[in-house]
Design an enzyme around this catalytic site. Structure first.
Site, PDB file in Angstrom:
ATOM      1  N   LYS A   1     -63.624   0.189  11.126  1.00 52.88           N
ATOM      2  CA  LYS A   1     -63.159   1.066  12.191  1.00 52.88           C
ATOM      3  C   LYS A   1     -62.543   2.356  11.663  1.00 52.88           C
ATOM      4  O   LYS A   1     -62.368   3.304  12.393  1.00 52.88           O
ATOM      5  CB  LYS A   1     -62.078   0.348  13.023  1.00 52.88           C
ATOM      6  CG  LYS A   1     -62.493  -0.934  13.640  1.00 52.88           C
ATOM      7  CD  LYS A   1     -61.250  -1.538  14.352  1.00 52.88           C
ATOM      8  CE  LYS A   1     -61.454  -2.990  14.591  1.00 52.88           C
ATOM      9  NZ  LYS A   1     -60.197  -3.653  15.005  1.00 52.88           N
TER      10      LYS A   1
ATOM     11  N   GLU B   1     -66.884   7.546   5.317  1.00 52.10           N
ATOM     12  CA  GLU B   1     -65.886   6.503   5.072  1.00 52.10           C
ATOM     13  C   GLU B   1     -64.502   7.134   5.103  1.00 52.10           C
ATOM     14  O   GLU B   1     -64.333   8.312   4.798  1.00 52.10           O
ATOM     15  CB  GLU B   1     -66.202   5.878   3.692  1.00 52.10           C
ATOM     16  CG  GLU B   1     -65.211   4.895   3.139  1.00 52.10           C
ATOM     17  CD  GLU B   1     -65.130   3.579   3.906  1.00 52.10           C
ATOM     18  OE1 GLU B   1     -64.960   3.647   5.141  1.00 52.10           O
ATOM     19  OE2 GLU B   1     -65.190   2.513   3.282  1.00 52.10           O
ATOM     20  N   ASP B   2     -63.502   6.327   5.437  1.00 53.38           N
ATOM     21  CA  ASP B   2     -62.133   6.848   5.437  1.00 53.38           C
ATOM     22  C   ASP B   2     -61.557   6.921   4.027  1.00 53.38           C
ATOM     23  O   ASP B   2     -60.981   7.926   3.633  1.00 53.38           O
ATOM     24  CB  ASP B   2     -61.221   6.015   6.358  1.00 53.38           C
ATOM     25  CG  ASP B   2     -61.316   4.506   6.082  1.00 53.38           C
ATOM     26  OD1 ASP B   2     -62.065   4.095   5.165  1.00 53.38           O
ATOM     27  OD2 ASP B   2     -60.652   3.743   6.799  1.00 53.38           O
TER      28      ASP B   2
ATOM     29  N   ASP C   1     -61.316   2.832  -2.256  1.00 48.78           N
ATOM     30  CA  ASP C   1     -60.216   2.272  -3.049  1.00 48.78           C
ATOM     31  C   ASP C   1     -60.826   1.702  -4.333  1.00 48.78           C
ATOM     32  O   ASP C   1     -61.049   2.434  -5.293  1.00 48.78           O
ATOM     33  CB  ASP C   1     -59.516   1.216  -2.184  1.00 48.78           C
ATOM     34  CG  ASP C   1     -58.266   0.630  -2.815  1.00 48.78           C
ATOM     35  OD1 ASP C   1     -57.978   0.947  -3.970  1.00 48.78           O
ATOM     36  OD2 ASP C   1     -57.569  -0.152  -2.152  1.00 48.78           O
TER      37      ASP C   1
ATOM     38  N   PHE D   1     -50.686   2.712  -0.659  1.00 49.10           N
ATOM     39  CA  PHE D   1     -51.339   2.274   0.570  1.00 49.10           C
ATOM     40  C   PHE D   1     -51.038   3.276   1.672  1.00 49.10           C
ATOM     41  O   PHE D   1     -49.884   3.504   2.027  1.00 49.10           O
ATOM     42  CB  PHE D   1     -50.871   0.870   0.980  1.00 49.10           C
ATOM     43  CG  PHE D   1     -51.764   0.284   2.028  1.00 49.10           C
ATOM     44  CD1 PHE D   1     -52.953  -0.343   1.672  1.00 49.10           C
ATOM     45  CD2 PHE D   1     -51.451   0.405   3.374  1.00 49.10           C
ATOM     46  CE1 PHE D   1     -53.802  -0.851   2.644  1.00 49.10           C
ATOM     47  CE2 PHE D   1     -52.294  -0.101   4.353  1.00 49.10           C
ATOM     48  CZ  PHE D   1     -53.467  -0.732   3.986  1.00 49.10           C
TER      49      PHE D   1
ATOM     50  N   ASP E   1     -55.436   1.874   8.927  1.00 51.56           N
ATOM     51  CA  ASP E   1     -54.465   0.957   9.521  1.00 51.56           C
ATOM     52  C   ASP E   1     -53.700   0.146   8.494  1.00 51.56           C
ATOM     53  O   ASP E   1     -54.121   0.004   7.346  1.00 51.56           O
ATOM     54  CB  ASP E   1     -55.179  -0.042  10.441  1.00 51.56           C
ATOM     55  CG  ASP E   1     -55.954  -1.102   9.641  1.00 51.56           C
ATOM     56  OD1 ASP E   1     -56.756  -0.708   8.779  1.00 51.56           O
ATOM     57  OD2 ASP E   1     -55.735  -2.307   9.870  1.00 51.56           O
TER      58      ASP E   1
ATOM     59  N   ARG F   1     -53.390   3.511  13.271  1.00 48.49           N
ATOM     60  CA  ARG F   1     -54.633   4.292  13.245  1.00 48.49           C
ATOM     61  C   ARG F   1     -54.492   5.595  14.025  1.00 48.49           C
ATOM     62  O   ARG F   1     -55.194   6.562  13.768  1.00 48.49           O
ATOM     63  CB  ARG F   1     -55.787   3.480  13.857  1.00 48.49           C
ATOM     64  CG  ARG F   1     -56.217   2.269  13.049  1.00 48.49           C
ATOM     65  CD  ARG F   1     -57.531   1.728  13.585  1.00 48.49           C
ATOM     66  NE  ARG F   1     -57.837   0.382  13.122  1.00 48.49           N
ATOM     67  CZ  ARG F   1     -58.438   0.086  11.964  1.00 48.49           C
ATOM     68  NH1 ARG F   1     -58.789   1.045  11.150  1.00 48.49           N
ATOM     69  NH2 ARG F   1     -58.679  -1.160  11.626  1.00 48.49           N
TER      70      ARG F   1
HETATM   71  P1  IMP Z   1     -62.494  -0.834  -1.351  1.00 50.75           P
HETATM   72  O1  IMP Z   1     -63.616  -1.789  -1.144  1.00 50.75           O
HETATM   73  O2  IMP Z   1     -61.435  -1.406  -2.253  1.00 50.75           O
HETATM   74  O3  IMP Z   1     -62.946   0.532  -1.815  1.00 50.75           O
HETATM   75  O4  IMP Z   1     -61.746  -0.691   0.044  1.00 50.75           O
HETATM   76  C1  IMP Z   1     -62.278   0.072   1.065  1.00 50.75           C
HETATM   77  C2  IMP Z   1     -61.666  -0.265   2.405  1.00 50.75           C
HETATM   78  O5  IMP Z   1     -60.375  -0.860   2.289  1.00 50.75           O
HETATM   79  C3  IMP Z   1     -61.478   0.998   3.223  1.00 50.75           C
HETATM   80  O6  IMP Z   1     -62.584   1.256   4.007  1.00 50.75           O
HETATM   81  C4  IMP Z   1     -60.249   0.658   4.048  1.00 50.75           C
HETATM   82  O7  IMP Z   1     -60.651   0.005   5.226  1.00 50.75           O
HETATM   83  C5  IMP Z   1     -59.458  -0.301   3.205  1.00 50.75           C
HETATM   84  N1  IMP Z   1     -58.393   0.400   2.458  1.00 50.75           N
HETATM   85  C6  IMP Z   1     -58.354   0.651   1.126  1.00 50.75           C
HETATM   86  N2  IMP Z   1     -57.235   1.307   0.788  1.00 50.75           N
HETATM   87  C7  IMP Z   1     -56.548   1.488   1.943  1.00 50.75           C
HETATM   88  C8  IMP Z   1     -55.303   2.145   2.245  1.00 50.75           C
HETATM   89  O8  IMP Z   1     -54.582   2.707   1.397  1.00 50.75           O
HETATM   90  N3  IMP Z   1     -54.958   2.145   3.556  1.00 50.75           N
HETATM   91  C9  IMP Z   1     -55.703   1.553   4.538  1.00 50.75           C
HETATM   92  N4  IMP Z   1     -56.871   0.953   4.289  1.00 50.75           N
HETATM   93  C10 IMP Z   1     -57.286   0.909   3.003  1.00 50.75           C
END
Ligand code: IMP
Length: 185
Positions: free
Chosen positions: A50, A106-107, A110, A159, A166, A172
Site C-alpha cells: 500500500k 515503490e515507497d 530497505d 524507520f 506506515d 500513512r
Molecule cells: P525491503 O524488502 O527490506 O527492501 O523492504 C521493503 C518494504 O518494507 C517497503 O516497501 C516498506 O513497505 C517496508 N519498509 C522498509 N523500511 C521501512 C521504513 O523505514 N518505514 C516503513 N516501511 C518500511
C-alpha cells in the site's frame, strides 16, 4: 494522544517536509517524461501497495505523458519494523505487461528483498523493459544490489513513517516523511 495534533506529534521528527518532497517529485517526473517520451503509449507505472499510494498520486501528476497506471500488492512485513524476508504477492496487475515498458513505483527500498523478488517476477512476463522508481532508499541496508533508476532520497538506516509509509498501518496520512522517536505508545 500526546498532543492535540496527530500531524505535529512531539514523538515524530520531520525528515522531509511536504515542500521538499514535492520539489524532488517534480524533478523525478521531468526525468521520467524525458526518458519515456518516445515510448509513452506502452508505458505503465505499477505502484506497490500500500505504501506507494501517496507518492504515486503525486508522481503521475508530474509526468507529462499519456501513461497507464496499475497496482501490485506485496507484503514483506508484519506489523513490526523488522523485515521478515518473506514476500507475498497479495494483488496482481489488472492487465498483462507483455510488450510494455514497466516502471515500478515503490515507497522505500530497505534490504531490497521485496524488489528483488518482484523485478525478477515481472521480467518473466515479456515486458519491453522494467525499471524502478523509489522515493526512498536506505543504502546501508540494500544488500540485494538492487539498482534504482529514479531515486528521490537516500536516507540513514532509520524507520520512517508518513507520506504513505506506515508503522503498524498508522501514519500513512502524514503529509511529510518523519521518524518515530519512540514506538512505546
Ligand atoms: P525491503 O524488502 O527490506 O527492501 O523492504 C521493503 C518494504 O518494507 C517497503 O516497501 C516498506 O513497505 C517496508 N519498509 C522498509 N523500511 C521501512 C521504513 O523505514 N518505514 C516503513 N516501511 C518500511
Amino acid at each position: 494522544m500526546a498532543s492535540e495534533s496527530f500531524f505535529t506529534d512531539d514523538n515524530i521528527e520531520v525528515m522531509f517536509d511536504a515542500e521538499t518532497l514535492q520539489a524532488r517529485i517534480v524533478e523525478l517526473g521531468a526525468a521520467i517524461a524525458r526518458d519515456y517520451q518516445d515510448d509513452a503509449d506502452d508505458l505503465v507505472l505499477i505502484g506497490i501497495l500500500k505504501g506507494c499510494f501517496v507518492f504515486l498520486a503525486d508522481l503521475v501528476r508530474a509526468v507529462d505523458l499519456p501513461l497507464a497506471v496499475d497496482f501490485i500488492g506485496l507484503s514483506s512485513y508484519g506489523d513490526s519494523t523488522e523485515s521478515s524476508g518473506v514476500v507475498r504477492l497479495t494483488t496482481d496487475v489488472s492487465k498483462s505487461i507483455e510488450g510494455r515498458h514497466v516502471l515500478v513505483v515503490e515507497d522505500i527500498v530497505d534490504t531490497g528483498l521485496t524488489m528483488n523478488y518482484l523485478l525478477e517476477n515481472l521480467r518473466t512476463r515479456g515486458p519491453k523493459s522494467v525499471k524502478l522508481c523509489s522515493l526512498l532508499e536506505k543504502p546501508d541496508k540494500n544488500t540485494s544490489g538492487i539498482k534504482i533508476d529514479y531515486l528521490g532520497f537516500s536516507i540513514p538506516d532509520k524507520f520512517v513513517i508518513g507520506y504513505g509509509l506506515d508503522y503498524a498501518e498508522r501514519y500513512r496520512n502524514l503529509p511529510y516523511v518523519g521518524v518515530l522517536k519512540s514506538t512505546d505508545g
